[in-house]
Design a protein around this motif. Structure first.
Motif: not given
Ligand code: A3P
Length: 345
Positions: A166-191
């Motif tokens: 909601e906060r980002i939307y209020k700043m700029n509703s047309s902003i581009k959003l990048l999400i970088i994901v890894r295989e979830p189990t590997t990511r959890a172990i990395s975390d």
């Protein structure tokens, strides 16, 4: 005597020759890098009031040169005015996911001449205290850039924090959003590995990953464990979709960014409507690090810090299998929503 003079002459020639070769190499390095950093929008090659500032724009875009100085906050008011430098709100944000490869993505995108990164994680939208300081505070945290460039910041906590969409939307509703994901189990172990390292640094003991990820009473996956919850990507994404259409997101395959970064970066360039400027030249595999590193030009290159690419502790295979089975339906939903199928088990 004659022999001594000849030796002296030979020595002088050697020094002069080395100087000439050195200068030539320097020029090749500089011209090479400047050519690669051509301006992306049609701005005159020379600028400044009344033309007295005869600096080609290309030269100013030499990222490790003058602009680098500006970014470090060394620019005088006069320099900022002369070069039309501005601190712009981000046009794109890497919102997550923690341990997905967010730093690598930001640094690699920063190779693009039209991209300027905010070096630090700003934590404006996820931290109430920062958010209360207002949008001007946030803008002032941004690096100096030319008006035609875009600023990108990354704060991986944004992805999982309730209030952020909601906060980002209020700043700029047309902003581009990048999400970088890894295989979830590997990511959890990395975390887990990152937290474990922090504990070890403070001489503290910590639980084994298996103990945290699996509820000892039910023997089921412990969804209260943050590293597990963060990897349920679809749950978090669904909250974001209440504010932004899916077209405003781009999913980066963090596992592929490790092994084959260029095609992933080219997809991001396309998503951001940037001309393709990052090339294989900018990325080289460093066998010692075991990762791709960044090459700006023949003089400047860098690898990510040692805290990126940690060795993970060995985890019981039955726990890995259990986690993968747990994440499977969430992954399927994630593929379906995003339109990007990843080869996760
Ligand atoms: P690991 O430490 O588990 O290997 P983040 O920046 O979001 O914290 O992500 C860290 C992860 O980025 C690292 O996780 C590492 O695998 C990954 N990564 C991707 N490309 C990398 C690169 N070129 N150099 C170092 N790490 C990279």
């Amino acid at each position: 005597m004659l022999f001594k003079q000849q030796a002296l002459l030979r020595q002088k020639l050697l020094v002069l020759g080395s100087l000439a070769i050195g200068s030539l190499l320097y020029l090749v390095a500089r011209v090479g890098s400047l050519d690669r950093l051509q301006p992306l929008c049609p701005i005159d090659g020379r600028f400044g009031p009344h033309g007295q500032e005869e600096i080609p724009l290309r030269a100013l875009q030499f990222k490790r040169g003058l602009l680098h100085e500006f970014r470090k906050g060394n620019a005088t008011k006069e320099q900022i005015r002369l070069h039309n430098l501005v601190q712009q709100l981000p046009k794109a944000i890497i919102i997550g996911v923690r341990k997905g490869g967010t730093r690598a993505l930001l640094e690699m995108l920063n190779l693009h001449p039209a991209v300027v990164k905010a070096s630090q994680e700003i934590h404006f939208f996820d931290n109430d205290e920062n958010y209360a300081k207002g949008i001007e505070w946030y803008r002032k945290k941004m690096p100096f850039s030319y008006p035609h460039q875009i600023t990108i910041e990354k704060s991986p906590a944004y992805f999982i924090t309730e209030e952020v969409p909601e906060r980002i939307y209020k700043m700029n509703s047309s902003i581009k959003l990048l999400i970088i994901v890894r295989e979830p189990t590997t990511r959890a172990i990395s975390d887990y590995t990152q937290v474990l390292e922090g504990k070890e640094r403070k001489n503290k003991t910590y639980y084994k990953f298996e103990k945290l990820a699996i509820d000892p009473n039910t023997c089921e996956v412990n969804t209260k464990y943050k590293a597990v919850r963060t990897s349920i990507y679809t749950k978090h994404l669904e909250r974001w979709l209440k504010y932004f259409p899916i077209e405003q997101f781009h999913i980066v395959d963090g596992d592929r960014l490790i092994t084959e970064p260029l095609p992933e970066l080219q997809l991001v360039e396309k998503f951001l409507n940037l001309p393709p400027r990052i090339s294989q030249y900018n990325l080289y595999f460093n066998a010692t690090r075991g990762f791709y590193c960044l090459r700006f030009n023949i003089v400047f290159n860098k690898c990510l810090a040692g805290s990126k690419g940690r060795i993970h502790p060995e985890v019981d295979t039955s726990v890995i299998t259990k986690l993968r089975k747990f994440f499977h339906p969430f992954n399927q939903k994630f593929y379906q929503i995003t339109g990007r199928t990843l080869n996760w088990p």
